[in-house]
Design an enzyme around this catalytic site. Sequence first.
Site, PDB file in Angstrom:
ATOM      1  CG  HIS A 188       4.149   5.376  13.143  1.00 33.27           C
ATOM      2  ND1 HIS A 188       4.091   6.467  13.965  1.00 33.27           N
ATOM      3  CD2 HIS A 188       4.869   5.775  12.087  1.00 33.27           C
ATOM      4  CE1 HIS A 188       4.746   7.485  13.422  1.00 33.27           C
ATOM      5  NE2 HIS A 188       5.232   7.092  12.289  1.00 33.27           N
ATOM      6  CD  GLU A 201       6.756  10.445  14.091  1.00 30.96           C
ATOM      7  OE1 GLU A 201       6.228   9.848  15.057  1.00 30.96           O
ATOM      8  OE2 GLU A 201       6.935   9.903  12.975  1.00 30.96           O
ATOM      9  CG  HIS A 210       6.129   5.042   7.570  1.00 30.81           C
ATOM     10  ND1 HIS A 210       5.543   6.118   6.954  1.00 30.81           N
ATOM     11  CD2 HIS A 210       6.425   5.473   8.824  1.00 30.81           C
ATOM     12  CE1 HIS A 210       5.486   7.143   7.789  1.00 30.81           C
ATOM     13  NE2 HIS A 210       6.022   6.773   8.922  1.00 30.81           N
ATOM     14  CG  HIS A 218      10.572   7.046  12.200  1.00 29.04           C
ATOM     15  ND1 HIS A 218       9.791   5.978  12.637  1.00 29.04           N
ATOM     16  CD2 HIS A 218       9.693   7.943  11.675  1.00 29.04           C
ATOM     17  CE1 HIS A 218       8.525   6.232  12.405  1.00 29.04           C
ATOM     18  NE2 HIS A 218       8.422   7.423  11.821  1.00 29.04           N
TER      19      HIS A 218
END
Lengths: 279, 279, 279, 279
Positions: free
Chosen positions: C210, C121, C142, C140
């Site tokens: 996500h 990603e 979670h 990025h």
Amino acid sequence: MEQKAVSNYGATRRDFLAGWAVLTMAAALGATLQVAAQPQPTSAGLADPKLIEDLVAANRILVNQGVLDTLGHVSARHNRDPNRYLLARSRAPEMVSADDIIEYDLDSNPVDARGRPMNLERFIHGAVYKARPDVKAIVHNHSPSLIPFGVTGIPLRPIYHSAAFIGEGIPVFEIREAGGMTDMLVRDPALGGALARTLGNKPALLMRGHGAVVVGPSVPSVVRRSIQLEVNAKLQTQAMTLGGNITYLDPEEVRKIMAREDVALERSWELWKRKVMPK
Amino acid sequence: MEQKAVSNYGATRRDFLAGWAVLTMAAALGATLQVAAQPQPTSAGLADPKLIEDLVAANRILVNQGVLDTLGHVSARHNRDPNRYLLARSRAPEMVSADDIIEYDLDSNPVDARGRPMNLERFIHGAVYKARPDVKAIVHNHSPSLIPFGVTGIPLRPIYHSAAFIGEGIPVFEIREAGGMTDMLVRDPALGGALARTLGNKPALLMRGHGAVVVGPSVPSVVRRSIQLEVNAKLQTQAMTLGGNITYLDPEEVRKIMAREDVALERSWELWKRKVMPK
Amino acid sequence: MEQKAVSNYGATRRDFLAGWAVLTMAAALGATLQVAAQPQPTSAGLADPKLIEDLVAANRILVNQGVLDTLGHVSARHNRDPNRYLLARSRAPEMVSADDIIEYDLDSNPVDARGRPMNLERFIHGAVYKARPDVKAIVHNHSPSLIPFGVTGIPLRPIYHSAAFIGEGIPVFEIREAGGMTDMLVRDPALGGALARTLGNKPALLMRGHGAVVVGPSVPSVVRRSIQLEVNAKLQTQAMTLGGNITYLDPEEVRKIMAREDVALERSWELWKRKVMPK
Amino acid sequence: MEQKAVSNYGATRRDFLAGWAVLTMAAALGATLQVAAQPQPTSAGLADPKLIEDLVAANRILVNQGVLDTLGHVSARHNRDPNRYLLARSRAPEMVSADDIIEYDLDSNPVDARGRPMNLERFIHGAVYKARPDVKAIVHNHSPSLIPFGVTGIPLRPIYHSAAFIGEGIPVFEIREAGGMTDMLVRDPALGGALARTLGNKPALLMRGHGAVVVGPSVPSVVRRSIQLEVNAKLQTQAMTLGGNITYLDPEEVRKIMAREDVALERSWELWKRKVMPK
């Protein structure tokens, strides 16, 4: 002391002083006898070192598991004499060592405190040992997830098999019923007795606005039950949050599990103890 | 043994004693044969040491991640023989080492327990390996956030991509349907079979009032799924608390993620294993 | 390759073989050229070692703070060239070291991956750096408490002053709008571009089902914002549980706080970094 | 400085320079006097080293207990002079050492900052010490479970005996009433005074959208109260989640507990301090 006029028939000055001395000593002796109305119980002898070791471990395990904070305490009935129990001096459980253990009679009089400060609420332990010959160990804690149940009156119920003993019933001790408005501490035998009566033959009770008292047939057992009460309370809270109909353990399931309650206890105790005691 | 009157026609005393001896030996032999009705399976040989190492690591990782407590267990199918599986003796997972691993057949008979106590619920593992040739590793746990779902019947659903496998469906095993009121342990092959039938071809199931069983094609996979089940349950609980309409993964999203499910598995396993195994 | 019939006018056998060789080499060269249609960008040179150090620290800090798990990643724009950014190879953030850092262009092509596996990603980072010249660092993650907001559409709002930047708005990226039913990974520039368009000029966005993407003017800033997003989400969840009317920060309060947003940043960064980096 | 034309009657060049020098020095002196309009308070002398040690320990204990993050601070009134207080320089509490402690007067002017950066919100401490002669220690924190109460206006109430002081009332400081729309920091004496007026004679207050201020008669007391506020907030949140009627402490129970509030304080302080201070 009131001095009565006495005639001087045949009594000399020395006589008066002697009489006064005797009265003074008698008064002092009487005062001493009154102070000693609090008996000093005799020791049952050295407790089994393994029992002391388990008791020290229990304190640390329950702190590790989030059940005990700096307050709260664990006790065990003396292995040599059912009329004695063992409880640490007033100290954060995490710091308790074998030297801190004090022996008490069931009225919570110390055998030999040696100046060590005593837990104010030792009367919980003495009163429960008196009322419950089957109980060999007791925990008093401020287990966090239990407190909301005590203040809302929502009954704790057994959500999963490891906490089946909850199915026997967990009463709530409301101290106002026994003592009116107090500072919430079980600080004398009368309140201890009231708590023991509320406990009845159950495995634990909640103290409203305070915490819980948990009992068991051994130190490992009462430690396990204390941990499982906290877990069950968390799970029950989460289940009630999810909503819907909750399937609790059936009374027959509870009975069958209680028949084998300690089958896995040694396995858990082995690990818990190893993690808190030096080799 | 009943002694029958016998006539003395031609038989001597020695004859009687000999006859008696033969009968006794025959009885003893018969008793032995009956005890050995529980077969002792043959070993499939030494398992791959890396498999054993991963199995030991899995125990510790799952304790670290809050999925396993002092109970619960992890197993792996033997690499040499699909009719054998490997499961630790009854011991807190945190303490499991390679020496604790016992080899079993799919009826959960031990090859050579060597006196080590066995997990009462090994029948979960044997029955699932029997029913599911695709399964190479199994976890039985008391994962806390899952238990409220099992007792409320609220279905677990995939909230986020790492837990997509939940979209295949997570059934609930209600032990009362198979065994009535029990002590809630899957303690024999019949209950194990019932559990396996409930599992079907799913990646996991919830055991009502008990915990969960998770399966996977490898030890790292079943560890990852166990962790993700616990996380998803927490997130789903929080989402339901927030209220509103929850967008779960679409079945097509589930399928696409499952096609690449293990793409990042090695990356996670590398870290998890490193944190629990000595260098 | 199709062999065409050729007449034999003046051509020898050697001629044919030579011709064949030439054609083969030409085909191979053409294939190579097609493979190399993916450009190999030139390096901007050595990045500032302090920037690399902060990037490594950021990975570990965010794991410590419960924002990053084994997945997720942190990047920084190259100090020498705004058209390059720095991102670790595919590895659990807890394990990232300076040697793992790969330099990319804004199409997320690696300068020199040296065979190291790349984050699938990375296109999130490249696309956002392209669209946002003000952004110097990106996370990025979670982050668990954020995910329920992303799946319920309940807007994150600033509950307390440390999370004032939330008042600028946190959009939700619904990948279905850009790519239909996918495996939920931003695995190419098109999806990266769609994510960057959803982000607009905001400090973060939620990726439905996500996690989140957080941006900032420096590595310490994006780390602080990531931590505060997680905290604010927890507090907002708890406040919504309590019920009643919630007073969020007023837009004017948000503006005033944003004017001094980083006044205490160095104080926090000093501590966070010290706890994760060896002396 | 404006140079006035002067005639040359009897004045020499030296006269002009001397006049110029006098004017320059006068201007400089005036400027210095204006800069020194911010008084430099005199020191009350060396504080009791044990007080400094307790103050350093308090910072670390409160981080350990989840009450303080990288921001927030603890202060103590100087043992030698009620018009001085001690507060660390601007630094993450976890890193505070004895060298970081700065002495202030009650207008929050430093005695000798020695270039060390000062906490922007020291005015909280100075203003409260001014208004409350009984207060000997103050904590300003962002205690997480308290913030949702501050933003919803749901009153904190004493759920269990260790947090009885909550029964005296915990007001909410809404900074908009004192300063309109601000950056939410108590950054000057006016806002500090407004906060102190809201506090009145209470043991703590909540700062809406910010955190809390807790006061006490000693450093151990204010630490204990800060920890108990956070615990009580969590328990009250859980109890409100369970639903039903909550039995809070009765005002008479509160009074009786407050009469013995610190009876177990030494026991807790002994443990907390031991865990954070080197031997």
